[in-house]
Write an enzyme that holds these catalytic residues in place. Structure first.
Site, mmCIF file in Angstrom:
data_model
loop_
_atom_site.group_PDB
_atom_site.id
_atom_site.type_symbol
_atom_site.label_atom_id
_atom_site.label_comp_id
_atom_site.label_asym_id
_atom_site.label_seq_id
_atom_site.Cartn_x
_atom_site.Cartn_y
_atom_site.Cartn_z
ATOM 1 N N MET A 196 0.781 -3.654 -4.833
ATOM 2 C CA MET A 196 1.858 -4.607 -5.091
ATOM 3 C C MET A 196 3.169 -4.212 -4.432
ATOM 4 O O MET A 196 4.051 -5.055 -4.265
ATOM 5 C CB MET A 196 2.057 -4.767 -6.599
ATOM 6 C CG MET A 196 0.960 -5.549 -7.279
ATOM 7 S SD MET A 196 1.249 -5.773 -9.041
ATOM 8 C CE MET A 196 0.933 -4.134 -9.650
ATOM 9 N N ASP A 216 -4.242 -4.371 -16.339
ATOM 10 C CA ASP A 216 -4.556 -3.444 -15.245
ATOM 11 C C ASP A 216 -4.511 -1.994 -15.720
ATOM 12 O O ASP A 216 -3.902 -1.136 -15.083
ATOM 13 C CB ASP A 216 -3.581 -3.653 -14.078
ATOM 14 C CG ASP A 216 -4.109 -3.069 -12.765
ATOM 15 O OD1 ASP A 216 -5.332 -2.828 -12.672
ATOM 16 O OD2 ASP A 216 -3.308 -2.871 -11.840
ATOM 17 N N GLU A 241 3.008 4.334 -3.441
ATOM 18 C CA GLU A 241 2.796 3.026 -2.835
ATOM 19 C C GLU A 241 1.474 2.473 -3.325
ATOM 20 O O GLU A 241 0.475 3.202 -3.410
ATOM 21 C CB GLU A 241 2.795 3.142 -1.309
ATOM 22 C CG GLU A 241 2.663 1.811 -0.591
ATOM 23 C CD GLU A 241 2.746 1.984 0.922
ATOM 24 O OE1 GLU A 241 2.895 0.963 1.625
ATOM 25 O OE2 GLU A 241 2.651 3.130 1.391
ATOM 26 N N LYS A 298 10.594 -0.171 -8.731
ATOM 27 C CA LYS A 298 9.363 -0.682 -8.140
ATOM 28 C C LYS A 298 9.675 -1.964 -7.391
ATOM 29 O O LYS A 298 10.108 -2.965 -7.989
ATOM 30 C CB LYS A 298 8.311 -0.946 -9.218
ATOM 31 C CG LYS A 298 6.964 -1.378 -8.633
ATOM 32 C CD LYS A 298 5.839 -1.193 -9.620
ATOM 33 C CE LYS A 298 4.486 -1.362 -8.951
ATOM 34 N NZ LYS A 298 3.378 -0.947 -9.824
#
Length: 521
Positions: free
Chosen positions: A29, A147, A26, A47
């Site tokens: 997002m 990211d 988790e 996801k």
């Protein structure tokens, strides 16, 4: 405290074909699930982007834009990139949310590798080169990651990497517009790994290389190039502070690593590597280099300031070498003294043999020390064994001395069993506990565990004082190490060494933990 509310539930069917099996993780997002593709009968990873769940025109527009941009990233087909199989929308407890279906990769995240301890330099270089290969392919398709961080890099059982979430941070930005990455109140990316230009809202492909530099810095040194208490502090550091050279954080890091990482961490993107392919070539050179410090790239370190006064400092290699030599000299001096005094009063050569053996062991240890210090790759491999070696050796000395006298006294019936159980047994257990605690300490050990360690230090300090009092007065003291042992000085020395070992490791691991403060989303 109310129970956590999940976005999706086990057994839920997404998109009419993906049955959720179990939750894998988790993040900020959403959630990642292992699922079964009932159409093709295979296991996949799903996801669920709960960040974009909800209704209204803004939510509908954000999900439509996410799906549009996710289709672009799904075109990436590279051995070091997690493949996207499908995407869609489904109902969750927070409302309609988009989801991505990806290949299910069995492996560990780099964040897990970092928690486990040090990473071999050659391994870090090889992983970094593979990440660059993935970035280079994405940049060629006009896709930036935005990211790069340890939790977005998986290491497979084969030892290769898989990069997760290409473009997901950008696509999941609910405030993004066509010409602007962010608006006030939302930052795309993770602050501890964010390039200065990305923090200002204008990322470019070499922003991913900067984030990779932060990641590799953490792999090589065990801490990030900057430390801050919160996201604002990290962003300020990326914008205004210069990173320290890795070799100033951890002794033994080759100059070539300093050159590469400091170049990746340049504030101006134009001063970094021109492309991910160039960075990959440099990293492969480090992975294959037989010597740890090629001089060709050394000039790149010039012009970088030393770490800020508030940053962590480490003892230089020369200083640590002198400490090793001093320990060897002390062991030799003690061995010579014991040999001359002839403690047992019997002229049978035992004292001479013991002294010679102690000097031989100390000399061998000194040789191994210098050999390891000269080879940085050996240091990473020896880190874990060396962590447990001193406590194990101290326990072996204690157990050998106690067992020898226990056997002698038992043969003549001279052991006071009650006193042995009530005093010697407790002191022995606390000594074993202290040695175990010293071996178990890591930079991530919590305060409660450290407090238990200091409680054991207090008990052992009382036993040390009691043993010393017995040695000096010749009378049995109330609390001490095993009282019937004739070589009380050996138990006293082990107790003092155990206390010193724990305190030293407690201070060094606590400082390393403070220096390596990170913030993972």
């Amino acid at each position: 405290m109310s129970p956590r509310r999940e976005d999706a539930v086990e057994g839920q069917l997404l998109g009419g074909r993906y049955r959720l099996v179990r939750q894998l993780g988790e993040g900020g997002m959403g959630e990642v699930w292992e699922a079964r593709d009932e159409t093709l009968d295979r296991q996949v990873a799903v996801k669920v982007i709960s960040l974009l769940a909800g209704g209204g025109s803004r939510g509908d527009e954000a999900r439509a834009r996410f799906l549009r941009e996710a289709r672009i990233t799904a075109r990436l087909q590279h051995p070091y990139v997690v493949t996207v199989h499908d995407l869609g929308e489904s109902s969750t407890q927070r409302g309609i949310a988009p989801f991505l279906v990806m290949e299910l990769v069995r492996g560990e995240g780099l964040d897990v590798k970092l928690r486990e301890g040090s990473v071999d330099l050659a391994e870090a270089a090889r992983w970094g080169a593979q990440i660059c290969d993935a970035l280079g392919d994405a940049h060629a398709h006009g896709i930036m990651h935005r990211d790069i961080k340890p939790s977005n890099i998986l290491v497979t059982s084969a030892g290769t990497v898989k990069v997760l979430d290409f473009g997901v941070a950008r696509a999941a930005d609910p405030y993004a517009t066509a010409d602007r990455l962010t608006q006030t109140g939302f930052i795309v990316g993770t602050p501890p790994y964010m390039a200065p230009e990305q923090a200002r809202g204008y990322p470019e492909p070499r922003s991913d290389l900067y984030a990779l530099g932060c990641l590799l810095f953490e792999l090589v040194t065990g801490r990030l190039p900057f430390q801050a208490p919160d996201s604002v502090g990290y962003l300020t550091a990326h914008l205004s502070q210069q990173p320290p050279a890795p070799s100033s954080v951890v002794a033994g890091v080759p100059e070539a690593w300093d050159a590469l990482l400091l170049r990746l961490l340049r504030k101006d993107p134009a001063e970094r590597y021109a492309s991910a392919a160039d960075a990959a070539q440099a990293l492969r050179g480090l992975a294959d280099a037989p010597e740890p410090a090629p001089t060709a790239t050394a000039p790149l370190t010039e012009g970088w300031p030393s770490p800020s006064p508030g940053g962590p400092t480490r003892k230089p290699v020369a200083g640590r070498n002198w400490i090793a030599v001093a320990v060897w000299f002390l062991v030799t001096l003690v061995a010579a003294t014991v040999t001359m005094v002839n403690i047992d009063g019997v002229d049978d050569g035992r004292d001479v043999a013991s002294g010679a053996g102690a000097v031989a062991v100390a000399t061998g240890g000194l040789i191994v020390w210098f050999a390891v210090r000269a080879r940085p790759r050996w240091q990473a491999r020896m880190a874990l064994p060396l962590r447990f070696l001193p406590p194990a050796l101290l326990f072996c000395v204690y157990a050998t001395v106690v067992a020898a006298d226990l056997a002698d006294d038992a043969s003549v019936g001279g052991i006071d069993g009650g006193f042995w159980l009530s005093v010697g047994g407790i002191s022995t257990l606390t000594l074993v506990g202290l040695l175990a605690m010293a071996a178990a300490l890591t930079p991530r050990t919590g305060r409660r565990t450290r407090g238990i360690g200091y409680a054991l230090v207090g008990v052992n300090a009382a036993a040390v004082v009691g043993t010393l009092t017995t040695m000096l007065s010749g009378h049995r003291f109330g609390f001490q190490y095993v009282p019937f042992v004739s070589r009380q000085w050996a138990l006293f020395a082990v107790g003092m060494a155990a206390i010193a070992l724990f305190c030293t490791r407690e201070i060094t691991t606590r400082r390393a933990g403070s220096a390596g403060l990170t913030e993972h989303r």
